[in-house]
Each structure stands twice: as structure tokens, then as C-alpha cells.
Design a protein around this motif. Sequence first.
Motif, short mmCIF file in Angstrom:
data_model
loop_
_atom_site.label_atom_id
_atom_site.label_comp_id
_atom_site.label_asym_id
_atom_site.label_seq_id
_atom_site.Cartn_x
_atom_site.Cartn_y
_atom_site.Cartn_z
N ARG A 118 0.81 -1.23 0.00
CA ARG A 118 0.00 0.00 0.00
C ARG A 118 0.84 1.27 0.00
N GLN A 119 2.03 1.20 0.58
CA GLN A 119 2.91 2.37 0.62
C GLN A 119 4.14 2.12 -0.24
N PHE A 120 4.66 3.20 -0.83
CA PHE A 120 5.79 3.06 -1.74
C PHE A 120 6.87 4.09 -1.39
N THR A 121 8.11 3.74 -1.70
CA THR A 121 9.25 4.56 -1.29
C THR A 121 9.40 5.79 -2.17
N ASP A 122 10.48 6.52 -1.95
CA ASP A 122 10.66 7.83 -2.61
C ASP A 122 11.09 7.72 -4.08
N HIS A 123 11.67 6.60 -4.47
CA HIS A 123 12.25 6.51 -5.81
C HIS A 123 11.84 5.23 -6.54
N MET A 124 12.04 5.24 -7.85
CA MET A 124 11.80 4.07 -8.67
C MET A 124 12.83 4.01 -9.79
N PHE A 125 13.03 2.82 -10.32
CA PHE A 125 13.98 2.62 -11.43
C PHE A 125 13.21 2.40 -12.72
N LEU A 126 13.73 2.95 -13.81
CA LEU A 126 13.16 2.72 -15.14
C LEU A 126 14.27 2.51 -16.15
N MET A 127 13.99 1.72 -17.16
CA MET A 127 14.87 1.55 -18.31
C MET A 127 14.00 1.19 -19.50
N ASP A 128 14.28 1.77 -20.64
CA ASP A 128 13.42 1.59 -21.83
C ASP A 128 14.08 0.70 -22.87
N TYR A 129 13.22 0.15 -23.72
CA TYR A 129 13.68 -0.71 -24.82
C TYR A 129 13.01 -0.27 -26.11
N LYS A 130 13.79 -0.27 -27.18
CA LYS A 130 13.26 0.01 -28.51
C LYS A 130 13.89 -0.98 -29.48
N GLU A 131 13.05 -1.61 -30.30
CA GLU A 131 13.57 -2.58 -31.27
C GLU A 131 14.63 -1.91 -32.14
N GLY A 132 15.77 -2.58 -32.29
CA GLY A 132 16.87 -2.04 -33.07
C GLY A 132 17.86 -1.24 -32.26
N GLU A 133 17.44 -0.82 -31.07
CA GLU A 133 18.31 -0.03 -30.21
C GLU A 133 18.67 -0.78 -28.93
N GLY A 134 17.77 -1.66 -28.49
CA GLY A 134 18.00 -2.41 -27.25
C GLY A 134 17.57 -1.61 -26.03
N TRP A 135 18.02 -2.06 -24.87
CA TRP A 135 17.69 -1.38 -23.61
C TRP A 135 18.57 -0.15 -23.44
N TYR A 136 17.99 0.93 -22.98
CA TYR A 136 18.75 2.18 -22.84
C TYR A 136 18.13 3.05 -21.74
N ASP A 137 18.86 4.08 -21.36
CA ASP A 137 18.42 5.10 -20.40
C ASP A 137 18.02 4.50 -19.06
N ALA A 138 18.97 3.80 -18.44
CA ALA A 138 18.73 3.28 -17.08
C ALA A 138 18.78 4.45 -16.11
N ARG A 139 17.71 4.59 -15.31
CA ARG A 139 17.63 5.78 -14.46
C ARG A 139 16.81 5.51 -13.21
N ILE A 140 17.17 6.21 -12.15
CA ILE A 140 16.38 6.23 -10.92
C ILE A 140 15.84 7.64 -10.76
N VAL A 141 14.54 7.72 -10.57
CA VAL A 141 13.86 9.02 -10.49
C VAL A 141 12.91 9.01 -9.29
N PRO A 142 12.40 10.18 -8.89
CA PRO A 142 11.39 10.19 -7.83
C PRO A 142 10.17 9.35 -8.22
N TYR A 143 9.61 8.64 -7.25
CA TYR A 143 8.40 7.83 -7.50
C TYR A 143 7.30 8.76 -7.99
N GLN A 144 6.65 8.39 -9.09
CA GLN A 144 5.66 9.26 -9.72
C GLN A 144 4.76 8.45 -10.64
#
Length: 357
Positions: free
Chosen positions: A25-51
Motif C-alpha cells: 500500500r505504501q511506496f518509497t521515494d524513488h523508482m527505477f526505469l529503463m526503456d527498450y526500442k527494437e533495433g536499439e535495445g535497452w537504454y536510459d537506465a535511471r532512478i527518479v522520484p516515485y511518480q
Amino acid sequence: MHNISITQTKNNKQKPKDEALVFGRQFTDHMFLMDYKEGEGWYDARIVPYQPLEMDPAAMIFHYGQTVFEGLKAYRTKDDTIQLFRPEENVKRLNRSNARMCIPEVDEDIALEAIKTLVDLDRDWVPHKEGTSLYIRPFVIATEPYLGVSASKTYTFMIILSPVGAYYDAGIDPVKIAVENDYIRAVKGGTGEAKTAGNYAGSMIAQENVAKKGYAQVLWLDGHEKKYIEEVGSMNVFFKIDGKVITPHLSGSILPGVTRKSVIQLLMDWGIEVQERPILLSEVLTAHANGLLEEAFGSGTAAVISPIGELFYNETSYVINNHQTGALSKRVYDTLTGIQYGTIVDPHDWIVKVNPK
């Protein structure tokens, strides 16, 4: 080290008191994200405020359920070390689920580093009270805005954290379970061995039905003959019969649990015979009738061990071990939790410490 950018929040949330914690029910201050695009692979690994996320209504996750997830925990020891339990196993399983759901594989080293970095950043959220922990939820969703039935060409891998209370307030209490006759969870060749959202959505009706009758969990049978035991609720299941421990083998429709794997290793360490094989419901009922069914328990991340005190099938209740927690169930529970919280020596290097201070 991999390049994970970190943007720290400027507005820290109020942390809940340990005694007020509930699950998810409760969540911390931050979260991790990383995106994928065909032909480019996984990119932009980042930790940002939970939102909240901003997503296109046509994102394929909403329409075809192309997603996988994992669940593991971070534990605070008495000397304030933060540690994880076999996180590499969760990351490996994430990729097995990815393969089944046509999702690109995630680099396991990056995923492990992301988990450790995020937990370290939000380490103050790991609760202190005995039995509490920080639940870690890695997951991948399909994000391409497209209504055609095909695998997405874009994805986002995320990790969020949630402080959780003790599963049992006072000791481990046996639960009552009911055999499911009408619905099936999975079949060999389906998605049963993948940790994907649809498996859980499809099981909810059975869970709701047994809950109305006072049962905590569903005992799932195989989808083909409805004779063989598979899982209990969302946990793997074990039966102690005449001194031996039997658990359903990984047939392709059963989730390969990390706790299950750990339980089997501990039992082998202790010289207890473990059989991984098909197990008929009738075999368990016959063992009960003959006084040979000594214990039964489920295993999973949330509860670790959940003893089974009663089994309901065809309008008949079968009481197991007089509704008491068995000696073996308790020994397994105490040993696993002792390793997780650092009060028992870890004999198998299962523990991964998070940036020891």
C-alpha cells in the motif's frame, strides 16, 4: 558499474511506522526505469522520484497483457546491514518469463545493480521491526501504441519498492485450503511457469469463491486430468508423507519458486528425502486416511512458509496435524528467515549485502 543516472526527490514522503505496515500500500521515494526500442535495445537506465506514469491509451500492455514481474525482499539485520535473498534467482526467472512472453531479455547484471542501487538509495525505508521487510517489485510492460496482435516493439523495465509488515503477527499459523474443481490455473505449454499478470487475474475468481466459504487459499489441480496437485494459491506446495517430503515437479505449468528451490536444498542438507514428482490428490487423501500425512505447507516470498491445517475436497474436510504447525514446517521457516535476517549462518552464499556501511 553500469551507467544508472540518479535524480533524487526533493520531497521525501513520510515513512509509515513499522507497526502500521500492510502489504503493497505504501511506496518509497524513488523508482527505477529503463526503456527498450527494437533495433536499439535497452537504454536510459535511471532512478527518479516515485511518480505516476504517462502512457498512450493504445499501449499494448492494456490490451494484450504483455508483461512480467518478480517479487523479492530486502531485510534489515540487527547491525543495520541491508541484505537480499538470492536476487540473482529472481532476475534469472524474470528473463525466463520474458522469453515466454516475447519480451526482450534484460541484462541480468544491470538488473541486479539496479535493484541494489535503488534499495541502497531508499535504505531508510527498510523497516526495523522483527518480521518486516522492504518488498521489491521488478516488472516489464509493453508500451508500443498499437492495437494489432503482435509482440510490442517497445518496453519499459521498472522497479518499485514497498515496506511491508510481518506476514504472521504471532507465529506461523496453519491455513485452511480448498481444492478447486471448476477452474484451472494453467496447463503445460501455457504460461503457468511464467510470472505474468494474466495468470493471477485468471485465478482470482476461484480465490474469491473459496474465501466466501472461509478458506484462505485454493489448491490447484492439473488442467488436463484434474487429478494431480500443482500449486496452492500463488505458492508452491509440499507434503510430508511417512517421513518423506513430496512436491510437484516442474512440469511446465508450475512456477519455479525461489523459496521452493531453497526449501528443497535445506531438506537435502538435513538428510530428508525429497521427491519432486507428479503427486495425485488421491495419494494425499489416502495418506491422510492411513495416518501417514504428517504435514503440508506452501512456500513463497511473502509468507516464506505457510503451514496447511485443513484441506477441503468434495464436501469433506481433512484436518492435517491437528491444525498445528508441524515441526518440519517450523524448522524450515525458522532457518530461512534466520538466514534472511542474518541471525543464522548462510551455508550456501544466498545472501547479497547492499552496499555495507
